[in-house]
Design an enzyme around this catalytic site. Structure first.
Site, PDB file in Angstrom:
ATOM      1  N   LYS A  82       0.843  -1.191   0.000  1.00  0.00           N
ATOM      2  CA  LYS A  82       0.000   0.000   0.000  1.00  0.00           C
ATOM      3  C   LYS A  82       0.883   1.249   0.000  1.00  0.00           C
ATOM      4  O   LYS A  82       2.008   1.222   0.512  1.00  0.00           O
ATOM      5  CB  LYS A  82      -0.880   0.040   1.262  1.00  0.00           C
ATOM      6  CG  LYS A  82      -1.925  -1.038   1.380  1.00  0.00           C
ATOM      7  CD  LYS A  82      -2.674  -0.876   2.695  1.00  0.00           C
ATOM      8  CE  LYS A  82      -3.684  -1.985   2.912  1.00  0.00           C
ATOM      9  NZ  LYS A  82      -4.847  -1.862   2.014  1.00  0.00           N
ATOM     10  N   ARG A 115     -10.179 -11.665   1.856  1.00  0.00           N
ATOM     11  CA  ARG A 115     -11.023 -12.741   1.318  1.00  0.00           C
ATOM     12  C   ARG A 115     -10.286 -14.073   1.345  1.00  0.00           C
ATOM     13  O   ARG A 115     -10.910 -15.134   1.453  1.00  0.00           O
ATOM     14  CB  ARG A 115     -11.463 -12.394  -0.101  1.00  0.00           C
ATOM     15  CG  ARG A 115     -10.356 -12.317  -1.133  1.00  0.00           C
ATOM     16  CD  ARG A 115     -10.745 -11.539  -2.368  1.00  0.00           C
ATOM     17  NE  ARG A 115     -10.974 -10.125  -2.050  1.00  0.00           N
ATOM     18  CZ  ARG A 115     -11.394  -9.228  -2.946  1.00  0.00           C
ATOM     19  NH1 ARG A 115     -11.610  -9.599  -4.196  1.00  0.00           N
ATOM     20  NH2 ARG A 115     -11.577  -7.982  -2.596  1.00  0.00           N
TER      21      ARG A 115
END
Length: 306
Positions: A87, A161
């Protein structure tokens, strides 16, 4: 709101164990147990971290015969750097809250003993850091989830996920009637709905109705998004059963929901994407600046409605 280095997975696991009392039992699975179990998705995400993962399982048994059996599953990334798909610096500033889904599940169990619903409740939280360490999983890697499905990892920052794949599979094996998961899953949910509304995706319309009513009673807001079947092709992989991202910029929250649905074994299930509502730097009427505790009251109202 604790600093990320002070709530590594084992610390969160210990906090979960402190909730055991009365009719609540807690088991925390460590790395070796996860390896024996075959939780390759959670272990894959953990590879870049110096700190081993845990899988937390909490269980509340009511006094009499339960009216229903429910499992709550919460994403527990104690710090999310994005892994090798790193990020930007600004994107990491609040990533100590990426375990808000797990915190939601633990918070439910902090209250259950006093609420004493006649519903059997399980809580499942996969807990790890997502770091770019020397053995970090890489874009192009394939991991095998607990249910045997293989996942091509194309973006290591879509890790929530991946860990939930194993946790949801674990939940399907608990003889429950329905599963609800909650996660700070996608930035797309914030783009679509802003900071005041959580996204809700479900394979069971009745669950969506109950959740929205429970949220209204709690002063919280949920908005349903469709599990659009034609979008499943976005998850098609040439080297695995599915890939962990869809087409860039296209229906990110829905794609995340479709991915998770692959791991619920057809059970009634609802997914709450709380990425937007889980953090408020200015504070809210019910929370100090930082993590909001969103969705806890909604889920408690949901249990009461059963």
């Amino acid at each position: 709101n604790e600093p990320p280095s002070q709530k590594r997975p084992v610390v969160l696991g210990r906090w979960a164990q402190s909730l055991a009392s009365g009719r609540i039992r807690v088991r925390v699975y460590g790395k070796r147990e996860l390896e024996k179990m075959g939780a390759g998705a959670l272990l894959g995400v953990n590879r870049g971290s110096a700190h081993p993962p845990v899988l937390v399982h909490l269980h509340y048994a009511p006094k009499g015969k339960p009216r229903r059996r429910v499992a709550f599953v919460g994403k527990g990334i104690t710090f999310d750097s994005g892994g090798l798909s790193l990020k930007p610096a600004d994107g990491m500033m609040t990533m100590k809250y990426d375990m808000a889904g797990a915190a939601t599940v633990l918070s439910i169990f902090k209250i259950l003993g006093r609420l004493a619903p006649d519903v059997e409740v399980h809580g499942v939280a996969p807990v790890t850091e997502n770091m770019p360490g020397p053995d970090a999983y890489k874009p192009g890697d394939v991991v095998r989830a607990l249910n045997g499905k293989t996942i091509e990892v194309l973006n290591t920052d879509a890790e929530g996920r991946v860990v939930l794949a194993d946790a949801l599979t674990f939940a399907t094996r608990l003889n429950v009637d329905e599963i609800l998961d909650v996660a700070t899953l996608t930035g797309a949910a914030t783009v679509a709905l802003g900071k005041n509304i959580a996204a809700c995706l479900s394979n069971t319309p009745r669950m969506t109705e109950r959740l929205r009513a429970a949220a209204d009673a709690a002063g919280e807001k949920l908005w349903p998004l469709p599990l659009e079947a034609t979008y499943r092709e976005h998850l098609r992989s040439k080297v695995a059963d599915l890939k962990n991202i869809g087409n860039p910029g296209a229906a990110g929250t829905i794609i995340g929901g479709l991915f998770l649905e692959e791991f619920v074994a057809g059970k009634p299930w609802a997914h709450i994407d709380m990425a937007g509502v889980g953090w408020n730097a200015a504070g809210t009427p019910t929370s100090a600046p930082g993590a909001t505790g969103a969705v806890v009251r909604t889920f408690l109202n949901y249990l009461r409605s059963l």
